[in-house]
Design a protein around this motif. Structure first.
Motif, PDB file in Angstrom:
ATOM      1  N   ALA A 206       6.988  -5.115  -3.321  1.00  0.00           N
ATOM      2  CA  ALA A 206       5.761  -4.871  -2.608  1.00  0.00           C
ATOM      3  C   ALA A 206       5.848  -4.404  -1.225  1.00  0.00           C
ATOM      4  O   ALA A 206       4.890  -3.382  -1.049  1.00  0.00           O
ATOM      5  CB  ALA A 206       5.175  -6.337  -2.517  1.00  0.00           C
ATOM      6  N   ASP A 207       6.700  -4.820  -0.658  1.00  0.00           N
ATOM      7  CA  ASP A 207       6.698  -4.018   0.744  1.00  0.00           C
ATOM      8  C   ASP A 207       7.002  -2.615   0.896  1.00  0.00           C
ATOM      9  O   ASP A 207       6.305  -1.675   1.812  1.00  0.00           O
ATOM     10  CB  ASP A 207       7.732  -4.623   1.926  1.00  0.00           C
ATOM     11  CG  ASP A 207       9.099  -4.826   1.112  1.00  0.00           C
ATOM     12  OD1 ASP A 207       9.419  -4.265   0.033  1.00  0.00           O
ATOM     13  OD2 ASP A 207      10.061  -4.931   1.833  1.00  0.00           O
ATOM     14  N   LYS A 208       7.849  -1.952  -0.266  1.00  0.00           N
ATOM     15  CA  LYS A 208       8.087  -0.694  -0.254  1.00  0.00           C
ATOM     16  C   LYS A 208       6.862   0.079  -0.651  1.00  0.00           C
ATOM     17  O   LYS A 208       6.385   1.323  -0.317  1.00  0.00           O
ATOM     18  CB  LYS A 208       9.118  -0.396  -1.298  1.00  0.00           C
ATOM     19  CG  LYS A 208       9.467   1.125  -1.417  1.00  0.00           C
ATOM     20  CD  LYS A 208      10.562   1.295  -2.233  1.00  0.00           C
ATOM     21  CE  LYS A 208      11.990   1.251  -1.528  1.00  0.00           C
ATOM     22  NZ  LYS A 208      13.116   1.587  -2.220  1.00  0.00           N
ATOM     23  N   PHE A 209       5.843  -0.647  -1.712  1.00  0.00           N
ATOM     24  CA  PHE A 209       4.961   0.215  -2.032  1.00  0.00           C
ATOM     25  C   PHE A 209       3.813  -0.016  -1.027  1.00  0.00           C
ATOM     26  O   PHE A 209       2.959   1.215  -0.884  1.00  0.00           O
ATOM     27  CB  PHE A 209       4.266  -0.605  -3.367  1.00  0.00           C
ATOM     28  CG  PHE A 209       3.082   0.222  -3.992  1.00  0.00           C
ATOM     29  CD1 PHE A 209       3.337   1.369  -4.741  1.00  0.00           C
ATOM     30  CD2 PHE A 209       1.960  -0.495  -3.893  1.00  0.00           C
ATOM     31  CE1 PHE A 209       2.185   1.696  -5.489  1.00  0.00           C
ATOM     32  CE2 PHE A 209       0.751   0.081  -4.325  1.00  0.00           C
ATOM     33  CZ  PHE A 209       1.044   1.496  -4.964  1.00  0.00           C
ATOM     34  N   ASP A 210       3.651  -1.032  -0.146  1.00  0.00           N
ATOM     35  CA  ASP A 210       2.794  -0.927   0.734  1.00  0.00           C
ATOM     36  C   ASP A 210       2.649   0.207   1.705  1.00  0.00           C
ATOM     37  O   ASP A 210       1.801   0.874   2.167  1.00  0.00           O
ATOM     38  CB  ASP A 210       2.899  -2.235   1.508  1.00  0.00           C
ATOM     39  CG  ASP A 210       2.025  -3.348   1.112  1.00  0.00           C
ATOM     40  OD1 ASP A 210       1.099  -3.346   0.487  1.00  0.00           O
ATOM     41  OD2 ASP A 210       2.203  -4.539   1.260  1.00  0.00           O
ATOM     42  N   LEU A 211       4.063   0.424   1.988  1.00  0.00           N
ATOM     43  CA  LEU A 211       4.524   1.669   2.763  1.00  0.00           C
ATOM     44  C   LEU A 211       4.138   2.994   2.342  1.00  0.00           C
ATOM     45  O   LEU A 211       3.294   3.832   2.874  1.00  0.00           O
ATOM     46  CB  LEU A 211       5.977   1.782   3.379  1.00  0.00           C
ATOM     47  CG  LEU A 211       6.179   2.940   4.217  1.00  0.00           C
ATOM     48  CD1 LEU A 211       5.513   2.702   5.431  1.00  0.00           C
ATOM     49  CD2 LEU A 211       7.883   2.766   4.371  1.00  0.00           C
ATOM     50  N   MET A 212       4.333   3.000   1.058  1.00  0.00           N
ATOM     51  CA  MET A 212       4.185   4.601   0.311  1.00  0.00           C
ATOM     52  C   MET A 212       2.577   4.519   0.056  1.00  0.00           C
ATOM     53  O   MET A 212       2.068   5.481   0.394  1.00  0.00           O
ATOM     54  CB  MET A 212       4.753   4.152  -1.179  1.00  0.00           C
ATOM     55  CG  MET A 212       5.981   4.397  -1.375  1.00  0.00           C
ATOM     56  SD  MET A 212       6.835   3.810  -3.044  1.00  0.00           S
ATOM     57  CE  MET A 212       5.939   5.003  -3.931  1.00  0.00           C
ATOM     58  N   TRP A 213       1.848   3.229   0.035  1.00  0.00           N
ATOM     59  CA  TRP A 213       0.518   3.604  -0.466  1.00  0.00           C
ATOM     60  C   TRP A 213      -0.260   3.859   1.087  1.00  0.00           C
ATOM     61  O   TRP A 213      -1.234   4.521   0.987  1.00  0.00           O
ATOM     62  CB  TRP A 213       0.074   1.906  -0.944  1.00  0.00           C
ATOM     63  CG  TRP A 213      -1.588   2.075  -1.094  1.00  0.00           C
ATOM     64  CD1 TRP A 213      -2.485   1.138  -0.546  1.00  0.00           C
ATOM     65  CD2 TRP A 213      -2.438   2.906  -1.978  1.00  0.00           C
ATOM     66  NE1 TRP A 213      -3.714   1.348  -0.987  1.00  0.00           N
ATOM     67  CE2 TRP A 213      -3.714   2.428  -2.081  1.00  0.00           C
ATOM     68  CE3 TRP A 213      -2.037   3.907  -3.102  1.00  0.00           C
ATOM     69  CZ2 TRP A 213      -4.730   2.973  -2.543  1.00  0.00           C
ATOM     70  CZ3 TRP A 213      -2.993   4.361  -3.662  1.00  0.00           C
ATOM     71  CH2 TRP A 213      -4.269   3.992  -3.666  1.00  0.00           C
ATOM     72  N   LYS A 214       0.106   3.049   2.057  1.00  0.00           N
ATOM     73  CA  LYS A 214      -0.306   3.477   3.360  1.00  0.00           C
ATOM     74  C   LYS A 214      -0.377   5.025   3.652  1.00  0.00           C
ATOM     75  O   LYS A 214      -1.357   5.710   4.114  1.00  0.00           O
ATOM     76  CB  LYS A 214       0.085   2.398   4.546  1.00  0.00           C
ATOM     77  CG  LYS A 214      -0.472   2.609   5.828  1.00  0.00           C
ATOM     78  CD  LYS A 214       0.390   1.579   6.704  1.00  0.00           C
ATOM     79  CE  LYS A 214       0.193   0.249   6.215  1.00  0.00           C
ATOM     80  NZ  LYS A 214       0.969  -0.605   7.515  1.00  0.00           N
ATOM     81  N   ARG A 215       0.923   5.281   3.517  1.00  0.00           N
ATOM     82  CA  ARG A 215       1.204   6.686   3.861  1.00  0.00           C
ATOM     83  C   ARG A 215       0.203   7.749   2.601  1.00  0.00           C
ATOM     84  O   ARG A 215      -0.077   8.830   3.172  1.00  0.00           O
ATOM     85  CB  ARG A 215       2.562   7.075   3.824  1.00  0.00           C
ATOM     86  CG  ARG A 215       3.383   6.539   4.826  1.00  0.00           C
ATOM     87  CD  ARG A 215       4.901   6.604   4.708  1.00  0.00           C
ATOM     88  NE  ARG A 215       5.620   6.214   5.904  1.00  0.00           N
ATOM     89  CZ  ARG A 215       6.903   6.191   6.063  1.00  0.00           C
ATOM     90  NH1 ARG A 215       7.707   6.465   4.945  1.00  0.00           N
ATOM     91  NH2 ARG A 215       7.238   6.004   7.178  1.00  0.00           N
ATOM     92  N   ALA A 216       0.222   7.348   1.607  1.00  0.00           N
ATOM     93  CA  ALA A 216      -0.634   8.234   0.721  1.00  0.00           C
ATOM     94  C   ALA A 216      -2.101   8.378   0.880  1.00  0.00           C
ATOM     95  O   ALA A 216      -2.568   9.312   0.605  1.00  0.00           O
ATOM     96  CB  ALA A 216      -0.496   7.633  -1.017  1.00  0.00           C
TER      97      ALA A 216
END
Length: 282
Positions: free
Chosen positions: A135-145
């Motif tokens: 979840a934390d990795k996807f949060d970072l990806m999603w915020k940047r996307a």
């Protein structure tokens, strides 16, 4: 309370009662109840077959086969891929929800580790790309996307590199070759779509991912390389690496293709796409 299709027939009822008397019933109780809940008609059918077996001569036992059928039915019941999904232009699924792939209500009883195992085991037998993202990795990806919805990716080829543009659309990430974009603009068809599902993110701490691709242009190794690059560039801790994504989106005149190639070669990704050759700096 009996659910639809559970039935109250004598064969099924007596078969179930006899089954509970079996000393191994406790071991399989959960799987049997799971089958009864998810596929009542199959459960009733199994009970009827078991009643028929009871009438057979002593020494002719199919108890092991019965339990095996229960287990085999319980496993695929987690998945319902294709149900309610629609195919859009290009053969990709339109509005591909997690519910159209996975029985979400059923897996909510499972731990993150169990769901990961179920997801990986199911898709390992399919010719596609899949992942379970923390979840934390996807949060970072999603915020940047949200800030940088597109990027240029490179696939190593025997003769050099083939470039692909990746464009986020909600939690879907669509890829098409750069030459398609240059010749067809916004109408360029997708050749690979990564579907990210944050449905279980808060409760289980994982985001499920799978993909569809146009096999006329890409093979699974190509798709895997592109999917791995998404995490390389969008989930990196290195500011220089993510800086390339920011430059591509906000300062395109400063963007250099060779910088992507340098990062890719440094990471070691895509080596299998160029067998027997050292990476060149085309």
């Amino acid at each position: 309370v009996l659910g639809p299709g559970t039935g109250t027939g004598t064969a099924a009822g007596s078969g179930e009662a006899a089954l509970e008397e079996n000393p191994f019933y406790g071991k399989y109780r959960h799987k049997i109840q799971e089958l009864r809940r998810s596929s009542p008609e199959v459960f009733e059918s199994r009970m009827e077959k078991r009643s028929e077996v009871k009438k057979q001569p002593v020494g002719h036992s199919k108890q092991g086969e019965f339990i095996r059928c229960m287990e085999e039915k319980a496993r695929p019941a987690f998945f319902a891929e294709g149900l309610g999904s629609k195919t859009s232009k290009g053969g990709f699924t339109k509005d591909k929800t997690l519910d159209s792939i996975l029985n979400v209500e059923m897996v909510k009883e499972k731990s993150a580790e169990e769901i990961t195992q179920i997801w990986n085991q199911y898709f390992s037998a399919k010719d596609t790309v899949y992942a379970v993202i923390p979840a934390d990795k996807f949060d970072l990806m999603w915020k940047r996307a949200q800030k940088c919805p597109s990027f240029l990716y490179a696939l190593p080829r025997k003769e050099g590199y083939e470039f692909f543009v990746g464009q986020w659309s909600g939690t879907e990430l669509h890829f098409t070759s750069l030459i398609n974009v240059q010749t067809q603009g916004e109408t360029a068809p997708s050749q690979l779509v990564l579907y990210h599902y944050p449905d279980l993110q808060k409760e289980k701490g994982i985001v499920l991912m799978t993909a569809e691709m146009d096999s006329k242009f890409l093979v699974v190794h190509d798709a895997q390389c592109l999917a791995s690059q998404v995490q390389l560039f969008y989930a990196t801790d290195r500011s220089e690496t993510y800086g390339l994504v920011e430059t591509f989106n906000h300062r395109s005149s400063e963007f250099k293709y060779m910088s992507v190639i340098a990062e890719l070669e440094q990471s070691g990704l895509g080596g299998e796409l160029r067998p027997g050759q050292a990476s060149d700096k085309s």
